[in-house]
Structures are given as C-alpha cells and as structure tokens.
Scaffold this motif. Structure first.
Motif, PDB file in Angstrom:
ATOM      1  N   HIS A  27      -1.142  10.346   1.996  1.00  9.39           N
ATOM      2  CA  HIS A  27       0.253  10.102   1.622  1.00  9.39           C
ATOM      3  C   HIS A  27       0.727   8.757   2.163  1.00  9.39           C
ATOM      4  O   HIS A  27       1.349   7.968   1.437  1.00  9.39           O
ATOM      5  CB  HIS A  27       1.138  11.226   2.157  1.00  9.39           C
ATOM      6  CG  HIS A  27       2.605  10.974   1.971  1.00  9.39           C
ATOM      7  ND1 HIS A  27       3.255  11.206   0.776  1.00  9.39           N
ATOM      8  CD2 HIS A  27       3.544  10.484   2.823  1.00  9.39           C
ATOM      9  CE1 HIS A  27       4.529  10.879   0.900  1.00  9.39           C
ATOM     10  NE2 HIS A  27       4.735  10.445   2.135  1.00  9.39           N
ATOM     11  N   PHE A  31       1.887   5.461   0.143  1.00  7.35           N
ATOM     12  CA  PHE A  31       3.211   4.881   0.378  1.00  7.35           C
ATOM     13  C   PHE A  31       3.096   3.409   0.761  1.00  7.35           C
ATOM     14  O   PHE A  31       3.878   2.571   0.301  1.00  7.35           O
ATOM     15  CB  PHE A  31       3.919   5.664   1.483  1.00  7.35           C
ATOM     16  CG  PHE A  31       5.303   5.155   1.791  1.00  7.35           C
ATOM     17  CD1 PHE A  31       6.391   5.585   1.062  1.00  7.35           C
ATOM     18  CD2 PHE A  31       5.505   4.237   2.813  1.00  7.35           C
ATOM     19  CE1 PHE A  31       7.668   5.114   1.341  1.00  7.35           C
ATOM     20  CE2 PHE A  31       6.767   3.760   3.099  1.00  7.35           C
ATOM     21  CZ  PHE A  31       7.855   4.204   2.356  1.00  7.35           C
ATOM     22  N   ARG A  32       2.108   3.083   1.603  1.00  8.07           N
ATOM     23  CA  ARG A  32       1.921   1.684   1.994  1.00  8.07           C
ATOM     24  C   ARG A  32       1.559   0.818   0.793  1.00  8.07           C
ATOM     25  O   ARG A  32       2.108  -0.272   0.609  1.00  8.07           O
ATOM     26  CB  ARG A  32       0.821   1.589   3.045  1.00  8.07           C
ATOM     27  CG  ARG A  32       0.515   0.171   3.499  1.00  8.07           C
ATOM     28  CD  ARG A  32      -0.862   0.079   4.108  1.00  8.07           C
ATOM     29  NE  ARG A  32      -1.890   0.443   3.144  1.00  8.07           N
ATOM     30  CZ  ARG A  32      -3.187   0.536   3.444  1.00  8.07           C
ATOM     31  NH1 ARG A  32      -3.592   0.315   4.681  1.00  8.07           N
ATOM     32  NH2 ARG A  32      -4.064   0.863   2.525  1.00  8.07           N
ATOM     33  N   ASN A  33       0.641   1.305  -0.020  1.00  8.55           N
ATOM     34  CA  ASN A  33       0.203   0.508  -1.163  1.00  8.55           C
ATOM     35  C   ASN A  33       1.323   0.267  -2.170  1.00  8.55           C
ATOM     36  O   ASN A  33       1.335  -0.751  -2.863  1.00  8.55           O
ATOM     37  CB  ASN A  33      -0.969   1.199  -1.855  1.00  8.55           C
ATOM     38  CG  ASN A  33      -2.197   1.262  -0.966  1.00  8.55           C
ATOM     39  OD1 ASN A  33      -2.320   0.498  -0.007  1.00  8.55           O
ATOM     40  ND2 ASN A  33      -3.099   2.177  -1.262  1.00  8.55           N
ATOM     41  N   GLU A  34       2.281   1.184  -2.231  1.00  6.93           N
ATOM     42  CA  GLU A  34       3.327   1.075  -3.243  1.00  6.93           C
ATOM     43  C   GLU A  34       4.583   0.379  -2.737  1.00  6.93           C
ATOM     44  O   GLU A  34       5.260  -0.313  -3.504  1.00  6.93           O
ATOM     45  CB  GLU A  34       3.693   2.475  -3.747  1.00  6.93           C
ATOM     46  CG  GLU A  34       4.675   2.462  -4.916  1.00  6.93           C
ATOM     47  CD  GLU A  34       4.876   3.847  -5.497  1.00  6.93           C
ATOM     48  OE1 GLU A  34       5.726   3.989  -6.394  1.00  6.93           O
ATOM     49  OE2 GLU A  34       4.176   4.781  -5.052  1.00  6.93           O
ATOM     50  N   HIS A  35       4.896   0.539  -1.455  1.00  6.17           N
ATOM     51  CA  HIS A  35       6.199   0.083  -0.974  1.00  6.17           C
ATOM     52  C   HIS A  35       6.139  -0.972   0.127  1.00  6.17           C
ATOM     53  O   HIS A  35       7.122  -1.689   0.317  1.00  6.17           O
ATOM     54  CB  HIS A  35       7.011   1.276  -0.442  1.00  6.17           C
ATOM     55  CG  HIS A  35       7.275   2.328  -1.469  1.00  6.17           C
ATOM     56  ND1 HIS A  35       8.174   2.167  -2.500  1.00  6.17           N
ATOM     57  CD2 HIS A  35       6.737   3.571  -1.632  1.00  6.17           C
ATOM     58  CE1 HIS A  35       8.196   3.258  -3.248  1.00  6.17           C
ATOM     59  NE2 HIS A  35       7.331   4.119  -2.747  1.00  6.17           N
ATOM     60  N   VAL A  36       5.059  -1.062   0.876  1.00  7.23           N
ATOM     61  CA  VAL A  36       5.024  -1.940   2.049  1.00  7.23           C
ATOM     62  C   VAL A  36       4.569  -3.329   1.643  1.00  7.23           C
ATOM     63  O   VAL A  36       3.552  -3.491   0.965  1.00  7.23           O
ATOM     64  CB  VAL A  36       4.089  -1.364   3.131  1.00  7.23           C
ATOM     65  CG1 VAL A  36       3.959  -2.339   4.295  1.00  7.23           C
ATOM     66  CG2 VAL A  36       4.624  -0.033   3.623  1.00  7.23           C
ATOM     67  N   THR A  37       5.342  -4.336   2.052  1.00  2.00           N
ATOM     68  CA  THR A  37       4.993  -5.735   1.821  1.00  2.00           C
ATOM     69  C   THR A  37       5.262  -6.520   3.100  1.00  2.00           C
ATOM     70  O   THR A  37       6.061  -6.115   3.938  1.00  2.00           O
ATOM     71  CB  THR A  37       5.822  -6.330   0.669  1.00  2.00           C
ATOM     72  OG1 THR A  37       7.220  -6.211   0.982  1.00  2.00           O
ATOM     73  CG2 THR A  37       5.527  -5.633  -0.644  1.00  2.00           C
ATOM     74  N   GLN A  41       5.280  -5.487   8.379  1.00  2.00           N
ATOM     75  CA  GLN A  41       5.318  -4.107   7.913  1.00  2.00           C
ATOM     76  C   GLN A  41       3.912  -3.586   7.610  1.00  2.00           C
ATOM     77  O   GLN A  41       3.608  -2.416   7.865  1.00  2.00           O
ATOM     78  CB  GLN A  41       6.195  -4.008   6.659  1.00  2.00           C
ATOM     79  CG  GLN A  41       7.645  -4.381   6.894  1.00  2.00           C
ATOM     80  CD  GLN A  41       8.313  -3.474   7.912  1.00  2.00           C
ATOM     81  OE1 GLN A  41       7.993  -2.288   8.001  1.00  2.00           O
ATOM     82  NE2 GLN A  41       9.230  -4.021   8.685  1.00  2.00           N
ATOM     83  N   SER A  42       3.047  -4.447   7.084  1.00  3.64           N
ATOM     84  CA  SER A  42       1.674  -4.021   6.803  1.00  3.64           C
ATOM     85  C   SER A  42       0.927  -3.696   8.091  1.00  3.64           C
ATOM     86  O   SER A  42       0.152  -2.737   8.154  1.00  3.64           O
ATOM     87  CB  SER A  42       0.934  -5.114   6.028  1.00  3.64           C
ATOM     88  OG  SER A  42       1.556  -5.355   4.781  1.00  3.64           O
TER      89      SER A  42
END
Length: 264
Positions: A27, A31-37, A41-42
């Motif tokens: 999960h 979430f990281r792949n879709e929302h984190v930039t 944050q990465s």
C-alpha cells in the motif's frame, strides 16, 4: 516445559503479522509511486518502506524459530501446515518477478519497433506461482479488512513516532531556553556578589574576590553567547558540519586501523 500448542500459536501469529505487513508495504509503495514527489518526501517514504521491510523480516525470523522449535517437539509430522519459509515466499501475489517481467516486456517493445520479434517464452500471468503463505489457514479470511487494518496499524505507528519526535523537539527547545536563562542568571548573580565581602580589610584579597567574580560572570556570558550562536545555526549548516565530523572520525579510525595492522 513448552507445549507444542504454544509454538503452533506463534507460527500462526507470525504468519498473520507477516501478511499484514506485506499488505501495508504494498500500500505504501503504491501511495509513494502515485503521490510522492521531490527528494525529501521520497527519502521519507523510502525510509518508512524500509522500516516496514525490517518488520517483515522480523516476523519471518520469528516464524522460522517457532517452526524449528515445533519440529523438535512434534517432529515433521506435526508441522505439515507450516512449510519452510524461504526468502522468495515473503511476497504478495504478483510481486514475484514483476521487475524482470516489466523489463523484458519493455525490451520486447523496443525490439519490436526495430523489426525484431518479441520473445515467446516470457512468463505470463497464467504461470505465476502464488506464495504458500497466502493459501495457509486463515490467509483468506476477510482479506480486504486485513489490508485496511494493517495500513491503519502502520499509520498509527508512524503517527505516534511523529508525535514523539515533536515532543522531543519541544523538550529540547525548552531545555535550550532554560540553559540560556540559567547562564544569564548565573552571570548576574556573580555581578551582584562582587561586593558581598565588604568586611574584607585587605585590599589585595578584596581585589582578588572582585576579579574572581568578574571572571565567573564573563565565563557564563561567553558560554551563553557560544550556545546561542550554535543553536541559531541553520539546520542545513548544522547537518553539513555533522557529516564532516563523522567523515573525519571515520578517516581517523581507518588511519588507526592501518597503523595497528602494520604492528601485527
């Protein structure tokens, strides 16, 4: 004496926690792949996912220890439902070979654009093998609810850790403020006590007492100024200096190790 039922419960509990943490890991990766930039944050997301991975490995080790103890108590016949947990078994359905398969498909598309034929022996969905931990007893009981529960557990842990660190920061800042207040009070105290020994008749002793009080007051003033200058340093500069100090310490350790290696 430890009864086999205890080891059975430990194996079951370890598998439940293992599956929950794998769900949470997937999960958070999604979430990281879709929302984190962004780099900051990465990095935070990667650290969090790494911590979940460490908990997954801890559950796996606990299962292996419990299974080994159960085999010693009941033999192989008593552990039929608890199979050997290999590293390739610790994965969600669909995770195995996902990176390699995607890379092969991408390469095939590139070669197809150049006139080459895509390989026919690339593994497809029909050949994917599900890990046995997802077919073990209790694995298919309300899987969706387990997913949400595991995510909520991980979120609660991260939230509690965040609150604890915020409390640590607040405590540290309050301690810094009190240190500066104490040093200022101590300096003022020494200034006020310069003339306390008015009964001293010897001028040399009186001058010495006054000089000592002024010296102590100046010492506390300089300490306060030093701490205030250090604590007002920007975080980036403080981090840079800390990294430089750690690098120097590592270099010194390497030099010492090389020096002692020549003595052996």
């Amino acid at each position: 004496m430890v009864c086999p039922e205890l080891r059975v419960a430990q194996c079951n509990n370890s598998l439940v926690k293992l599956r929950a943490r794998l769900h949470a890991k997937r999960h958070f990766i999604a979430f990281r792949n879709e929302h984190v930039t962004g780099q900051i944050q990465s990095t935070k997301a990667r650290t969090l996912i790494g911590q979940i991975g460490e908990r997954v490995e801890a559950c796996a080790q606990k299962y292996r220890h419990a299974r080994t103890a159960l085999i010693e108590l009941s033999g192989e016949a008593g552990t039929v439902q608890f199979r050997e947990l290999r590293p390739q078994d610790i994965q969600l359905d669909g995770d195995a070979g996902e990176t390699d398969t995607a890379a092969r498909k991408k390469l095939a598309m590139i070669n197809a654009g150049r006139g080459a034929r895509a390989p026919r022996n690339a593994p497809g969905e029909s050949r994917r093998v599900m890990s046995w931990i997802w077919t073990a007893p209790g694995a298919l009981d309300d899987e969706e609810a387990r997913l949400h529960d595991s995510v909520r557990v991980e979120w609660a842990r991260v939230h509690a850790r965040k609150k604890r660190w915020e409390e640590e920061v607040m405590t540290l800042r309050e301690e810094m403020r009190r240190v500066l207040r104490y040093l200022a009070w101590q300096s003022e105290w020494w200034h006020d006590h310069m003339a306390v020994r008015a009964d001293v008749d010897c001028l040399e002793i009186a001058a010495g007492l006054r000089a000592y009080a002024l010296k102590q007051a100046d010492l506390h003033d300089r300490l306060a100024a030093f701490f205030e200058r250090k604590w007002k340093m920007p975080a980036a500069e403080a981090a840079r200096r800390l990294v430089a100090l750690e690098a120097a310490a590592l270099e010194e350790d390497a030099d010492l190790a090389e020096f002692f290696s020549h003595l052996v």
